[in-house]
Design a protein around this motif. Structure first.
Motif: not given
Length: 513
Positions: A115-138
């Motif tokens: 739970e701790d790692e997931v909370g930290a991931y959502v707060a800091t890493r998820m937006p950046a991973v989303y942006a990279a995936c969006y760029r590739v899939l676009r």
């Protein structure tokens, strides 16, 4: 039905010095995370225990560093023969993933998400991973004409970064999406983030590929699009990693997308998996002694062969392997409020944006189209030739037009900008309209083809006055079987049209040949 000659003529009409710039553009500017995703993250974090969040973020960062070091050591111990042909390792049997293991498909995983790692991931890493995936899939959506996946497999889905990107790009075509994620904490977080979303496709979650295979019928096994983002590096066994990629390719009906962090280790993983799938398909075609286009197969059978859709314009060995450099790209994104709060800066104030480096490969079933190259039949004039064609009347200056009356000047005063609202503050609808999912005819005409005539700019463009320099990965043969790494220099005097395009080009864009 169009004849080859008519297709050739249409291609020649399509690419002009003006339309080349639009077709070659693949990169994005500073990407703004959609309002609905930012709101979902903010709502999720409000419901979580945020005590010592910065400490949790640091622990998660240390875990990622440990995975990076393990992959560095693994790469140094890996032989080329093992990656290309795993059947040479003594036993002669195909590798199988163990049924006991905590991995995505078995084996060891570098990061265990509580739970701790997931909370930290959502707060800091998820937006950046989303942006990279969006760029590739676009880029997939832009380059593959009329590609509208109905069934999608998201392997290692985590909290749903790739899922959110898929929803932004294909909001109406996706009917079913299968998520494979072994961490129950990650699954719960992903479900929590989409609980208020509307018009969602049918979503099914599984803990492993084996569980997915047992649950779906044979006719549903192949997905139009398979995505595995930021997950292969967390599988610390090379045997399991290659076996999983084989399984993902077997589940792919059309396109497979692999994305990893833009580090030497992540680039090495992408290069290995790319080489292995291409080798595997070539070997299969030689054994079956059938044409690569699969013309003799049934309608439900997958096409024989595979080619790289992006970023490589060829299917040969990576020319960067002997250059001391590694293939990666960068996507800039505007930081969300949670990133600004919980991320630490290395001295000084934290910037309002961050650059996410990533490596990726997009593989498509079938044979690479044999298209004419974009510069075929185009004649570019030098700057001297353009000057010689100028009409002297156009050089005359009308001095009366340089001055305006006092009243005319008052009418042209700029109006004060209303700064009360910004683009990021404007609420977005929960689902895009159907018209936004349709590619109009004008945009489709400006697409870059899937042939070997488009090179890829792989490092930052150097601009010095009227001289532009950059590095390009390109195909050295018309059939795309081999590639090379070249340094390109474009000057305004020799080619004003391409010089104008080079000035607008960025790292990750295409370059015509």
């Amino acid at each position: 039905m169009s004849t080859p000659s008519s297709i050739q003529q249409s291609l020649q009409r399509l690419f002009t010095p003006e339309t080349l710039r639009s077709a070659a553009k693949q990169t994005l500017g500073c990407h703004v995370i959609p309002v609905r995703l930012r709101r979902a993250i903010k709502t999720y974090l409000k419901e979580q225990e945020i005590v010592n969040m910065k400490r949790k973020v640091l622990r998660l960062t240390e875990s990622f560093r440990a995975v990076k070091e393990a992959n560095r050591l693994l790469a140094s111990l890996t032989g080329k023969e093992l990656v290309e042909d795993p059947l040479r390792e003594g036993t002669g049997k195909r590798w199988k993933v163990g049924s006991v293991g905590v991995g995505v498909g078995g084996g060891d995983v570098g990061v265990l998400y509580g739970e701790d790692e997931v909370g930290a991931y959502v707060a800091t890493r998820m937006p950046a991973v989303y942006a990279a995936c969006y760029r590739v899939l676009r880029e997939v959506k832009k380059r593959v004409s009329r590609f509208s996946p109905a069934s999608v497999l998201d392997f290692g889905s985590g909290t749903g970064s790739a899922f959110w990107a898929l929803r932004e790009l294909w909001p109406n075509s996706i009917e079913k999406i299968n998520l494979v994620e072994p961490s129950h904490s990650m699954q719960r977080a992903g479900q929590n983030l989409v609980q208020d979303a509307k018009k969602l496709p049918l979503i099914s979650s599984y803990g492993s590929i084996q569980a997915l295979s047992r649950d779906i019928s044979k006719s549903e096994r192949r997905h139009d699009l398979v995505v595995a983002s930021y997950v292969l590096g967390e599988i610390q066994s090379l045997k399991d990693r290659i076996t999983i990629v084989r399984q993902l390719w077997d589940l792919t009906g059309d396109i497979l997308v692999l994305v990893e962090p833009g580090t030497p280790e992540g680039s090495n993983i992408i290069s290995q998996m790319r080489s292995h799938i291409l080798w595997m398909e070539k070997r299969k075609c030689r054994k079956q002694d059938k044409p690569l286009d699969g013309a003799s197969q049934g309608a439900d059978a997958p096409k024989n062969g595979a080619f790289v859709l992006a970023p490589c314009p060829h299917d040969g060995p990576c020319p960067l392997q002997k250059s001391g450099k590694y293939c990666h790209f960068v996507q800039r994104l505007q930081r969300t409020s949670s990133q600004r709060i919980y991320k630490r800066s290395k001295g000084g104030a934290l910037r309002g944006y961050e650059d996410e480096k990533f490596s990726y490969v997009v593989l498509k079933r079938g044979k690479r189209p044999q298209e004419s190259w974009p510069l075929d039949g185009i004649k570019f004039e030098t700057l001297k030739e353009l000057h010689a064609k100028r009409d002297p009347a156009e050089l005359e200056i009308d001095y009366e037009d340089q001055f305006t009356t006092e009243s005319e000047g008052d009418d042209e005063l700029p109006q004060e900008e209303d700064r009360s609202m910004y683009d990021s503050d404007i609420p977005e609808p929960d689902a895009t309209t159907e018209s936004e999912d349709v590619v109009d005819d004008e945009e489709e005409e400006l697409q870059a083809g899937l042939g070997s005539g488009w090179g890829r700019i792989v490092f930052p463009v150097q601009k010095a006055g009227k001289r532009i320099e950059f590095d390009v990965c390109r195909s050295s043969k018309r059939d795309g079987s081999e590639g090379s790494f070249n340094h390109i220099v474009v000057t305004q005097s020799k080619n004003p049209a391409l010089h104008r395009q080079a000035r607008k080009s960025r790292w990750g864009d295409l370059w015509p040949f």
